[in-house]
Design an enzyme around this catalytic site. Structure first.
Site, PDB file in Angstrom:
ATOM      1  N   ASP A  67       0.828  -1.200   0.000  1.00  0.00           N
ATOM      2  CA  ASP A  67       0.000   0.000   0.000  1.00  0.00           C
ATOM      3  C   ASP A  67       0.865   1.254   0.000  1.00  0.00           C
ATOM      4  O   ASP A  67       0.353   2.373  -0.099  1.00  0.00           O
ATOM      5  CB  ASP A  67      -1.008  -0.001   1.152  1.00  0.00           C
ATOM      6  N   LYS A 136      -1.461  -9.316   3.000  1.00  0.00           N
ATOM      7  CA  LYS A 136      -0.730  -8.873   4.186  1.00  0.00           C
ATOM      8  C   LYS A 136      -1.590  -7.876   4.937  1.00  0.00           C
ATOM      9  O   LYS A 136      -2.254  -7.034   4.310  1.00  0.00           O
ATOM     10  CB  LYS A 136       0.609  -8.233   3.816  1.00  0.00           C
ATOM     11  N   GLU A 205       9.004  -4.179  10.937  1.00  0.00           N
ATOM     12  CA  GLU A 205       9.423  -2.895  10.367  1.00  0.00           C
ATOM     13  C   GLU A 205       9.798  -1.882  11.436  1.00  0.00           C
ATOM     14  O   GLU A 205       9.111  -1.728  12.449  1.00  0.00           O
ATOM     15  CB  GLU A 205       8.301  -2.300   9.504  1.00  0.00           C
TER      16      GLU A 205
END
Length: 289
Positions: A67, A136, A205
């Site tokens: 995204d 995801k 992340e």
């Protein structure tokens, strides 16, 4: 109508396409980590177009239709405004342009958080429209029940913990996560919850390195690091960042090339030749016979 068809090499500007290879599968990605270790790290990059997928495919185990396209392609301020339709269109293009890598499509903000049933509706629609292998979603323990619900109904899920860009308004920015003991414990706990729920891989992340290592060691599925640690089971970057398409990138990005500079210099040459009437020349024009 499904958009899962391959490129017509007779008419496509992306011709020639690479020779078809046997595509990797989600179980093969999951099995990459055995006995808690990964011999060779998984390679993952983002892809948003068919041509980009063709160029990356042979070198990657996973192509992520992220995204992040909201910022990279559409110039949006964050990933929050991205829609399911955007993800479906770009996901279908990446599937058409790839033969080898597992294609994973991000579920955009608002498409899965309300309930596990809503998540199934969105995820199943995405897979039907794109032909991708998996979705995801962001979030840890709060999303574990949803991950299990999707997995039990035939939809493989990649998790995402640590810095979760869709929650930027709650987090207050894109700072590294895991600096406090409470936050560090939550990141590891979130990863374990997703692993137990059946996630086949987990993106870690923007997490301080010791916590990324702890999360990797705590789960049986592969972790994919981005701004985390080389000791994760794989790595991912936004391809446009890695290629040097943008001047400003997160500190964890290594720019392997200056593609923006190549484009600017090439366009400058083109503009100069157009203005001097050097282009088009005899080789680019049709003359009477």
């Amino acid at each position: 109508m499904s958009t899962t068809f391959q490129l017509d090499t007779a008419t496509s500007r992306a011709n020639p396409t690479p020779s078809p290879m046997k595509r990797l599968t989600v179980p093969k990605i999951r099995a990459h980590k055995t006995g808690g270790t990964t011999a060779e790290p998984l390679v993952m990059l983002t892809a948003y177009t068919a041509r980009q997928a063709q160029l990356l495919d042979a070198h990657c185990d996973i192509l992520l239709v992220g995204d992040s396209l909201g910022q990279v392609i559409y110039g949006l301020p964050s990933t929050v405004p991205v829609t399911l339709e955007m993800m479906a269109n770009h996901g279908a293009a990446v599937v058409r342009g790839s033969y080898h890598a597992v294609v994973v499509v991000d579920m955009p903000f608002g498409s899965y958080e309300a309930s596990k049933e809503k998540a199934f509706e969105s995820a199943s629609w995405l897979l039907k429209q794109t032909g991708a292998a998996a979705v995801k979603l962001e979030g840890g323990a709060a999303m574990a029940e949803t991950v299990a619900f999707l997995n039990q109904r035939g939809i493989p899920v990649m998790g995402h913990v640590g810095l979760t860009p869709q929650a930027v308004n709650v987090l207050g920015g894109y700072m590294a996560r895991g600096r406090s003991d409470a936050e560090a414990d939550k990141i590891v706990s979130d990863a374990k919850s997703l692993d137990e729920a059946g996630a086949f891989a987990i993106v870690v992340e923007g997490v301080v390195e010791p916590i990324a290592i702890a999360a990797t060691e705590a789960v049986s599925c592969p972790t994919i690091g981005i701004g985390a640690s080389a000791r994760c089971d794989g790595q991912v970057l936004v391809t446009d960042d890695m290629l040097g398409m943008f001047d400003r990138v997160p500190r964890f990005v290594k720019q392997y090339e200056d593609i923006a500079g190549v484009i600017e210099r090439t366009v400058e040459r083109y503009a100069s030749e157009v203005r001097s009437r050097a282009f088009p020349g005899p080789e680019q024009t049709y003359q009477p016979k």
